[in-house]
Design a protein around this motif. Structure first.
Motif, PDB file in Angstrom:
ATOM      1  N   GLY A  14       0.811  -1.214   0.000  1.00 11.83           N
ATOM      2  CA  GLY A  14       0.000   0.000   0.000  1.00 11.83           C
ATOM      3  C   GLY A  14       0.841   1.258   0.000  1.00 11.83           C
ATOM      4  O   GLY A  14       0.550   2.228  -0.694  1.00 11.83           O
ATOM      5  N   GLY A  19      -1.053   3.817  -1.971  1.00 14.17           N
ATOM      6  CA  GLY A  19      -2.418   3.579  -1.490  1.00 14.17           C
ATOM      7  C   GLY A  19      -3.396   3.117  -2.559  1.00 14.17           C
ATOM      8  O   GLY A  19      -4.606   3.079  -2.323  1.00 14.17           O
ATOM      9  N   THR A  21      -5.772   0.859  -4.647  1.00 16.73           N
ATOM     10  CA  THR A  21      -6.541  -0.325  -4.258  1.00 16.73           C
ATOM     11  C   THR A  21      -7.127  -0.993  -5.492  1.00 16.73           C
ATOM     12  O   THR A  21      -7.234  -0.389  -6.556  1.00 16.73           O
ATOM     13  CB  THR A  21      -7.685   0.020  -3.283  1.00 16.73           C
ATOM     14  OG1 THR A  21      -8.603   0.899  -3.934  1.00 16.73           O
ATOM     15  CG2 THR A  21      -7.160   0.657  -2.003  1.00 16.73           C
ATOM     16  N   CYS A  22      -7.505  -2.241  -5.308  1.00 16.47           N
ATOM     17  CA  CYS A  22      -8.075  -3.029  -6.398  1.00 16.47           C
ATOM     18  C   CYS A  22      -9.164  -3.931  -5.836  1.00 16.47           C
ATOM     19  O   CYS A  22      -8.976  -4.572  -4.805  1.00 16.47           O
ATOM     20  CB  CYS A  22      -6.976  -3.881  -7.033  1.00 16.47           C
ATOM     21  SG  CYS A  22      -7.563  -4.945  -8.364  1.00 16.47           S
ATOM     22  N   ASP A  23     -10.300  -3.957  -6.513  1.00 15.67           N
ATOM     23  CA  ASP A  23     -11.400  -4.854  -6.155  1.00 15.67           C
ATOM     24  C   ASP A  23     -11.751  -5.697  -7.371  1.00 15.67           C
ATOM     25  O   ASP A  23     -11.715  -5.212  -8.506  1.00 15.67           O
ATOM     26  CB  ASP A  23     -12.630  -4.059  -5.707  1.00 15.67           C
ATOM     27  CG  ASP A  23     -12.380  -3.302  -4.416  1.00 15.67           C
ATOM     28  OD1 ASP A  23     -12.041  -3.959  -3.414  1.00 15.67           O
ATOM     29  OD2 ASP A  23     -12.509  -2.069  -4.414  1.00 15.67           O
ATOM     30  N   GLY A  44      -7.508   5.165  -6.567  1.00 15.89           N
ATOM     31  CA  GLY A  44      -6.347   5.766  -5.948  1.00 15.89           C
ATOM     32  C   GLY A  44      -5.696   6.809  -6.827  1.00 15.89           C
ATOM     33  O   GLY A  44      -6.205   7.178  -7.879  1.00 15.89           O
ATOM     34  N   TYR A  58       1.350  -2.293  -9.837  1.00 14.93           N
ATOM     35  CA  TYR A  58       0.230  -2.796  -9.035  1.00 14.93           C
ATOM     36  C   TYR A  58      -0.966  -3.123  -9.929  1.00 14.93           C
ATOM     37  O   TYR A  58      -1.600  -4.170  -9.800  1.00 14.93           O
ATOM     38  CB  TYR A  58      -0.148  -1.737  -7.988  1.00 14.93           C
ATOM     39  CG  TYR A  58      -1.285  -2.126  -7.091  1.00 14.93           C
ATOM     40  CD1 TYR A  58      -1.063  -2.922  -5.968  1.00 14.93           C
ATOM     41  CD2 TYR A  58      -2.586  -1.688  -7.345  1.00 14.93           C
ATOM     42  CE1 TYR A  58      -2.110  -3.274  -5.135  1.00 14.93           C
ATOM     43  CE2 TYR A  58      -3.626  -2.033  -6.513  1.00 14.93           C
ATOM     44  CZ  TYR A  58      -3.384  -2.834  -5.406  1.00 14.93           C
ATOM     45  OH  TYR A  58      -4.422  -3.187  -4.584  1.00 14.93           O
ATOM     46  N   ASN A  62      -2.231  -6.907 -10.738  1.00 17.26           N
ATOM     47  CA  ASN A  62      -3.576  -7.334 -10.347  1.00 17.26           C
ATOM     48  C   ASN A  62      -4.387  -7.781 -11.553  1.00 17.26           C
ATOM     49  O   ASN A  62      -5.206  -8.705 -11.454  1.00 17.26           O
ATOM     50  CB  ASN A  62      -4.299  -6.232  -9.581  1.00 17.26           C
ATOM     51  CG  ASN A  62      -3.952  -6.268  -8.113  1.00 17.26           C
ATOM     52  OD1 ASN A  62      -4.304  -7.189  -7.406  1.00 17.26           O
ATOM     53  ND2 ASN A  62      -3.221  -5.263  -7.666  1.00 17.26           N
TER      54      ASN A  62
END
Length: 147
Positions: A14, A19, A21-23, A44, A58, A62
């Motif tokens: 992070g 910071g 993020t991934c969903d 982010g 990142y 992902n």
């Protein structure tokens, strides 16, 4: 304080990736266990220029992770919540995705920057005029289902 073990320093993803993020969200193919669509949503701040290399790593990591884990037929790459102003490395995220089986969702935080990345700094073109980019998730998924 980060603990060091045999000259290894514990790192924080992070922190390294600012910071980001991934969903992941999935949609099954009809009534099967197969994944028809994988929706990968990033959020982010993508730091400008080469400072954004970690965020790009990142995001591409992902993307590849999601493909490997769920093995979807189609992918939605959603960067609508990524604050991106400039940096040529972002093009690498576009390069790894297959336009035949994926779409990208952009938003107000990056639409102009992605347009200039693809068409040049002085462009008047809008990235969503391209058949791969959308500013609306539902329209993007509609298009993806027809691919």
């Amino acid at each position: 304080m980060l603990k060091t073990i045999m000259n290894f320093k514990k790192v924080d993803l992070g922190e390294t990736c600012n910071g980001m993020t991934c969903d992941f969200f999935t949609q099954n193919l009809r009534d099967t266990h197969l994944i028809d669509i994988l929706h990968i949503k990033f959020s982010g701040k993508y730091r400008p220029g080469s400072m954004g290399k970690s965020e790009l790593g990142y995001m591409t990591g992902n993307y590849e992770l999601g493909k490997a884990v769920w093995r979807p037929f189609k992918i939605v790459i959603d960067i609508s919540e990524v604050d991106y102003e400039w940096g040529d490395d972002m093009e690498l995220l576009l390069d790894i995705s297959d336009p035949k089986s994926s779409v990208m969702i952009v938003g107000d935080k990056n639409r102009k920057a992605i347009s200039t990345l693809m068409f040049g700094m002085e462009t008047e073109k809008d990235i969503v005029d391209n058949k791969f980019f959308f500013d609306d998730l539902e329209k993007g998924i509609e298009k993806l289902k027809r691919k």
